[in-house]
Design a protein around this motif. Sequence first.
Motif, short mmCIF file in Angstrom:
data_model
loop_
_atom_site.label_atom_id
_atom_site.label_comp_id
_atom_site.label_asym_id
_atom_site.label_seq_id
_atom_site.Cartn_x
_atom_site.Cartn_y
_atom_site.Cartn_z
N LYS A 84 0.85 -1.19 0.00
CA LYS A 84 0.00 0.00 0.00
C LYS A 84 0.89 1.24 0.00
N GLY A 85 0.30 2.33 -0.45
CA GLY A 85 1.03 3.59 -0.50
C GLY A 85 1.16 4.07 -1.93
N SER A 86 2.29 4.66 -2.22
CA SER A 86 2.55 5.14 -3.58
C SER A 86 3.42 4.12 -4.30
N GLN A 116 14.67 2.43 2.63
CA GLN A 116 13.80 3.24 1.78
C GLN A 116 12.33 2.82 1.84
N ILE A 117 12.06 1.63 2.35
CA ILE A 117 10.67 1.17 2.44
C ILE A 117 10.41 0.55 3.81
N ASP A 118 9.15 0.55 4.19
CA ASP A 118 8.69 -0.04 5.44
C ASP A 118 7.91 -1.31 5.08
N LEU A 119 8.40 -2.46 5.48
CA LEU A 119 7.75 -3.72 5.12
C LEU A 119 6.41 -3.92 5.82
N ASN A 120 6.05 -3.05 6.76
CA ASN A 120 4.70 -3.11 7.33
C ASN A 120 3.65 -2.76 6.28
N ASN A 121 4.07 -2.13 5.19
CA ASN A 121 3.16 -1.77 4.10
C ASN A 121 3.09 -2.86 3.03
N ALA A 155 -8.04 -1.56 5.30
CA ALA A 155 -8.61 -2.75 5.95
C ALA A 155 -7.79 -4.00 5.63
N ILE A 156 -7.31 -4.09 4.40
CA ILE A 156 -6.52 -5.26 4.00
C ILE A 156 -5.30 -5.41 4.90
N PHE A 157 -4.68 -4.30 5.24
CA PHE A 157 -3.44 -4.35 6.01
C PHE A 157 -3.66 -4.26 7.52
N GLU A 158 -4.81 -3.76 7.95
CA GLU A 158 -5.01 -3.56 9.38
C GLU A 158 -5.95 -4.56 10.04
#
Length: 189
Positions: A84-86, A116-121, A155-158
């Motif tokens: 998710k994100g850009s 450079q990225i957050d794997l939580n996304n 919702a998909i990620f949380e």
Amino acid sequence: MDKNNKITPKSGHLLISEPFLQDENFVRSVVLLCESNEKGAFGLVLNKLSILKIRDLLDELDFLDIEVFVGGPVEQNTLHFIYKGSPMIEGSIELAKDLYWGGDFDELVMKYKTGQIDLNNFRFFIGYSGWSEGQLESELTENTWIVCERVDSQAIFEASPDDLWRVALRNMGGDFQVLANYPIDPRLN
């Protein structure tokens, strides 16, 4: 009730299993369609955790304790991801607002290692769900799936994997909110 509202499933839509589906691969599942055309469809089950972690699958990420989901029963020797994100990974395909599928895996690893990225996304999947030409349409005629056009990437990620099926139905509103509360086994109600 025709749960599908005559919606033609497209890439970026969700397929939500109807409450009575007994196929062990898809009971209470929410599938993100990544590709859908006249030749068939490809998707990832969003709410079925595997027993594996990313460290179990990839030597270059053997320090990561990130959950891996079962994307489906097909080719469980393959690894897929969404985020998710850009757009941040070359070759990613936008499926919905702020939701992307796939891309250059080596770039993902490099960007993670350089902060450079957050794997939580990100969500990782082994295997996928596939339908041959006409198969998904046949299953929709049998009301096996409820098609959801509005994908809530948050919702998909949380939402927890156990709650995502209910959350997805509730977010659709109307009669779908009633289905969200349907017990897994109505005989035990």
